[in-house]
Scaffold this motif. Structure first.
Motif, PDB file in Angstrom:
ATOM      1  N   ASP A 185      30.285  15.810 -99.985  1.00 43.93           N
ATOM      2  CA  ASP A 185      30.770  15.870 -98.600  1.00 43.93           C
ATOM      3  C   ASP A 185      31.277  14.497 -98.168  1.00 43.93           C
ATOM      4  O   ASP A 185      30.723  13.460 -98.542  1.00 43.93           O
ATOM      5  CB  ASP A 185      29.643  16.316 -97.668  1.00 43.93           C
ATOM      6  CG  ASP A 185      29.228  17.756 -97.944  1.00 43.93           C
ATOM      7  OD1 ASP A 185      30.065  18.504 -98.513  1.00 43.93           O
ATOM      8  OD2 ASP A 185      28.073  18.114 -97.645  1.00 43.93           O
ATOM      9  N   GLY A 186      32.344  14.517 -97.393  1.00 42.42           N
ATOM     10  CA  GLY A 186      32.908  13.271 -96.884  1.00 42.42           C
ATOM     11  C   GLY A 186      33.806  12.550 -97.874  1.00 42.42           C
ATOM     12  O   GLY A 186      34.098  11.357 -97.685  1.00 42.42           O
ATOM     13  N   TYR A 187      34.255  13.258 -98.915  1.00 43.08           N
ATOM     14  CA  TYR A 187      35.121  12.628 -99.917  1.00 43.08           C
ATOM     15  C   TYR A 187      36.543  12.555 -99.374  1.00 43.08           C
ATOM     16  O   TYR A 187      37.058  13.525 -98.811  1.00 43.08           O
ATOM     17  CB  TYR A 187      35.094  13.427-101.222  1.00 43.08           C
ATOM     18  CG  TYR A 187      35.848  12.750-102.351  1.00 43.08           C
ATOM     19  CD1 TYR A 187      35.214  11.815-103.157  1.00 43.08           C
ATOM     20  CD2 TYR A 187      37.187  13.046-102.587  1.00 43.08           C
ATOM     21  CE1 TYR A 187      35.900  11.183-104.193  1.00 43.08           C
ATOM     22  CE2 TYR A 187      37.886  12.413-103.610  1.00 43.08           C
ATOM     23  CZ  TYR A 187      37.229  11.492-104.407  1.00 43.08           C
ATOM     24  OH  TYR A 187      37.909  10.865-105.419  1.00 43.08           O
ATOM     25  N   TRP A 188      37.181  11.405 -99.547  1.00 39.85           N
ATOM     26  CA  TRP A 188      38.548  11.198 -99.097  1.00 39.85           C
ATOM     27  C   TRP A 188      39.461  10.953-100.294  1.00 39.85           C
ATOM     28  O   TRP A 188      39.134  10.186-101.192  1.00 39.85           O
ATOM     29  CB  TRP A 188      38.642   9.982 -98.159  1.00 39.85           C
ATOM     30  CG  TRP A 188      38.049  10.227 -96.794  1.00 39.85           C
ATOM     31  CD1 TRP A 188      36.729  10.343 -96.486  1.00 39.85           C
ATOM     32  CD2 TRP A 188      38.767  10.376 -95.572  1.00 39.85           C
ATOM     33  NE1 TRP A 188      36.551  10.561 -95.152  1.00 39.85           N
ATOM     34  CE2 TRP A 188      37.792  10.581 -94.557  1.00 39.85           C
ATOM     35  CE3 TRP A 188      40.122  10.376 -95.225  1.00 39.85           C
ATOM     36  CZ2 TRP A 188      38.149  10.762 -93.226  1.00 39.85           C
ATOM     37  CZ3 TRP A 188      40.470  10.539 -93.908  1.00 39.85           C
ATOM     38  CH2 TRP A 188      39.492  10.752 -92.918  1.00 39.85           C
TER      39      TRP A 188
ATOM     40  N   TRP B 140      37.834  20.124-106.128  1.00 38.19           N
ATOM     41  CA  TRP B 140      37.314  19.997-104.776  1.00 38.19           C
ATOM     42  C   TRP B 140      35.981  20.712-104.598  1.00 38.19           C
ATOM     43  O   TRP B 140      35.180  20.350-103.711  1.00 38.19           O
ATOM     44  CB  TRP B 140      38.332  20.557-103.769  1.00 38.19           C
ATOM     45  CG  TRP B 140      38.567  22.038-103.892  1.00 38.19           C
ATOM     46  CD1 TRP B 140      39.448  22.658-104.700  1.00 38.19           C
ATOM     47  CD2 TRP B 140      37.878  23.062-103.166  1.00 38.19           C
ATOM     48  NE1 TRP B 140      39.386  24.012-104.549  1.00 38.19           N
ATOM     49  CE2 TRP B 140      38.417  24.294-103.594  1.00 38.19           C
ATOM     50  CE3 TRP B 140      36.881  23.067-102.190  1.00 38.19           C
ATOM     51  CZ2 TRP B 140      37.979  25.510-103.097  1.00 38.19           C
ATOM     52  CZ3 TRP B 140      36.442  24.275-101.671  1.00 38.19           C
ATOM     53  CH2 TRP B 140      36.996  25.485-102.144  1.00 38.19           C
ATOM     54  N   ARG B 141      35.711  21.687-105.464  1.00 46.58           N
ATOM     55  CA  ARG B 141      34.469  22.460-105.328  1.00 46.58           C
ATOM     56  C   ARG B 141      33.230  21.618-105.635  1.00 46.58           C
ATOM     57  O   ARG B 141      32.147  21.906-105.139  1.00 46.58           O
ATOM     58  CB  ARG B 141      34.509  23.679-106.264  1.00 46.58           C
ATOM     59  CG  ARG B 141      35.664  24.625-106.003  1.00 46.58           C
ATOM     60  CD  ARG B 141      35.679  25.759-107.016  1.00 46.58           C
ATOM     61  NE  ARG B 141      36.858  26.599-106.882  1.00 46.58           N
ATOM     62  CZ  ARG B 141      36.961  27.607-106.016  1.00 46.58           C
ATOM     63  NH1 ARG B 141      35.934  27.892-105.228  1.00 46.58           N
ATOM     64  NH2 ARG B 141      38.073  28.318-105.936  1.00 46.58           N
TER      65      ARG B 141
ATOM     66  N   SER C 213      42.281  21.559 -97.397  1.00 50.31           N
ATOM     67  CA  SER C 213      42.375  20.100 -97.472  1.00 50.31           C
ATOM     68  C   SER C 213      42.648  19.648 -98.913  1.00 50.31           C
ATOM     69  O   SER C 213      43.311  18.638 -99.142  1.00 50.31           O
ATOM     70  CB  SER C 213      41.097  19.462 -96.942  1.00 50.31           C
ATOM     71  OG  SER C 213      39.969  19.928 -97.666  1.00 50.31           O
TER      72      SER C 213
ATOM     73  N   PRO D 116      40.851  13.869 -95.913  1.00 55.04           N
ATOM     74  CA  PRO D 116      39.456  14.228 -96.177  1.00 55.04           C
ATOM     75  C   PRO D 116      39.401  15.589 -96.885  1.00 55.04           C
ATOM     76  O   PRO D 116      40.000  16.562 -96.436  1.00 55.04           O
ATOM     77  CB  PRO D 116      38.842  14.311 -94.782  1.00 55.04           C
ATOM     78  CG  PRO D 116      39.990  14.609 -93.877  1.00 55.04           C
ATOM     79  CD  PRO D 116      41.211  13.996 -94.491  1.00 55.04           C
ATOM     80  N   VAL D 117      38.689  15.661 -97.992  1.00 62.46           N
ATOM     81  CA  VAL D 117      38.644  16.885 -98.799  1.00 62.46           C
ATOM     82  C   VAL D 117      37.313  17.591 -98.539  1.00 62.46           C
ATOM     83  O   VAL D 117      36.247  17.047 -98.846  1.00 62.46           O
ATOM     84  CB  VAL D 117      38.796  16.557-100.292  1.00 62.46           C
ATOM     85  CG1 VAL D 117      38.751  17.835-101.116  1.00 62.46           C
ATOM     86  CG2 VAL D 117      40.093  15.799-100.548  1.00 62.46           C
ATOM     87  N   SER D 118      37.440  18.806 -97.979  1.00 57.74           N
ATOM     88  CA  SER D 118      36.218  19.572 -97.711  1.00 57.74           C
ATOM     89  C   SER D 118      36.350  21.038 -98.098  1.00 57.74           C
ATOM     90  O   SER D 118      35.351  21.714 -98.309  1.00 57.74           O
ATOM     91  CB  SER D 118      35.853  19.472 -96.217  1.00 57.74           C
ATOM     92  OG  SER D 118      36.945  19.940 -95.417  1.00 57.74           O
ATOM     93  N   ASP D 119      37.592  21.545 -98.176  1.00 55.84           N
ATOM     94  CA  ASP D 119      37.785  22.949 -98.518  1.00 55.84           C
ATOM     95  C   ASP D 119      39.098  23.100 -99.282  1.00 55.84           C
ATOM     96  O   ASP D 119      39.772  22.111 -99.612  1.00 55.84           O
ATOM     97  CB  ASP D 119      37.776  23.820 -97.265  1.00 55.84           C
ATOM     98  CG  ASP D 119      38.777  23.331 -96.210  1.00 55.84           C
ATOM     99  OD1 ASP D 119      39.703  22.549 -96.577  1.00 55.84           O
ATOM    100  OD2 ASP D 119      38.653  23.697 -95.033  1.00 55.84           O
TER     101      ASP D 119
END
Length: 423
Positions: A156-159, A151-152, A170, A164-167
């Protein structure tokens, strides 16, 4: 307690391996089937479209044969991987047919058009059902990697699915969704694989078409049986007319001459009487041989096993017979099997050049099976005037089959099988 835990762990590991194997199989199947189905369909369509200008007359039989080979390979995979049996029902094409006859003979076969419809279904719905099991296994792996560290580096805006993966939080949600999908894959993968082959059977095989083909085969075997019976009656009539009947007529004439000479020339009468006695013995021998050709007494009295043993004893080649029968089949089945074995052995002695023959006769799974192996030169085939064609027709009357494996140089293995029950 420890043993039970180990058993459950082993079962879990086995299920995971099965899921992975199923996913790998379907992925490989999808990667191979899509281009193969598209290529076969396109080339077949092009070849058929070229028939009006003459090119397709030559190319179409080869393309449709390739499609049948590919379809039969998929039938084999369906039986091996999915336990789904799809019986092929192609109409036979004469080997000596010209290109025109082969082309329109194959195009007139409903099974050909089922193959082409299946190619369309296989490149669409079939591809989807083949890809899904692999996707259900690979997609959760992506979610697990996202939850761990991936995830790192995601944009941005990846689902992931609907998450939705942002941190980190999620990403853990994506990991939880991945575990749910992995859990579903555990149950759905074998079902999807089985569903893929059920779809294949639904298009490639039809109960109605199989029934129609079955009726056609039975009609052909009935016609062959009638022709064979008529030919057998003509043979018996010819043998009686040219053999025993002729000898009996001659013997009657000799007896008339003896009656006239018995007082005038007793010596000549005794000579003719001895000749008449020899003629009667020869006529009796011919009648016995004729009866043995119709239905051997040893077959009626002792059964198929002893009849085949007696047959093997009369061969000029060393023959080993193995019989494992717990009872007797019906008389027509025994007779068909006996004469089929006799004909195969006759062909073997005449043409194979073998110095040893092995016969295995047994009953298993509701079928009478006979295997005849020789160490001859090989090259035996069904058809093209071969005596094996008559054997195949004889067995077909009883819903039996004949298989021949005879590479050049040998050995030759002839296998005969007929459904029957033993008394």
């Amino acid at each position: 307690m420890t043993i039970d835990t180990k058993n459950r762990g082993g079962q879990r590991e086995q299920r995971l391996k099965g899921m992975a194997k199923g996913a790998a199989r379907t992925l490989g199947l999808a990667l191979v089937s899509l281009p193969a189905s598209v290529l076969c369909f396109v080339l077949s369509a092009v070849s058929i479209s070229l028939i009006p200008i003459g090119i397709g007359i030559v190319t179409t039989p080869y393309m449709l044969t390739a499609v049948r080979t590919y379809a039969n390979w998929r039938r084999a995979l369906a039986a091996e991987w999915g336990g789904v049996r799809i019986t092929p029902s192609y109409r036979p094409v004469p080997k000596d047919a010209n290109p025109w006859g082969r082309t329109f003979g194959m195009l007139g076969d409903p099974a050909t058009w089922r193959d082409l419809r299946w190619l369309l279904a296989d490149m669409t719905a079939g591809f989807t059902t083949a890809v899904l099991p692999a996707a259900l296994l690979l997609y959760p792996l992506e979610g697990i990697l996202i939850a761990i560290a991936l995830w790192r580096v995601l944009p941005d805006g990846y689902w992931y699915g609907f998450v939705p993966v942002s941190d980190q939080t999620s990403a853990l949600g994506a990991g939880a969704l991945a575990l749910v999908l992995l859990f579903l894959a555990h149950f759905l993968t074998p079902r999807l694989l089985h569903g893929h082959f059920l779809l294949t059977r639904a298009v490639l095989g039809s109960n109605r078409s199989e029934l129609t083909e079955r009726v056609r085969v039975l009609s052909e075997t009935r016609r062959d049986a009638v022709d064979t019976s008529a030919a057998e009656l003509r043979r018996i009539e010819r043998d009686l007319h040219d053999g025993a009947q002729a000898r009996l007529v001659a013997m009657g004439m000799d007896l008339g001459t003896i009656e006239a000479l018995i007082e005038k020339d007793p010596a000549k009468a005794r000579e003719l009487l001895a000749h008449a006695r020899r003629s009667s013995a020869e006529a009796l021998t011919e009648l016995r041989e004729l009866v043995r050709g119709i239905h051997p007494p040893v077959l009626a009295e002792r059964g198929l096993g002893d009849a085949v043993r007696a047959l093997a004893l009369r061969l000029p080649v060393a023959t080993e017979v193995t019989v494992e029968l717990s009872g007797r089949a019906e008389a027509p089945v025994e007779s068909a099997a006996y004469f089929a074995v006799s004909e195969v052995l006759t062909n073997t002695v005449k043409h194979s050049g073998a110095d040893r023959i092995w016969i295995d006769l047994h009953h298993a799974d509701g079928h009478l099976r006979v295997g005849i192996t020789d160490n001859g030169k090989g090259g035996a085939v069904i058809g093209a005037g071969s005596g094996l064609t008559g054997v195949e027709r004889r067995l077909g009357t009883f819903d039996g089959v004949l298989a021949v494996s005879s590479p050049v140089g040998g050995p030759t293995l002839v296998t005969m099988e007929m459904p029957c029950a033993l008394s």
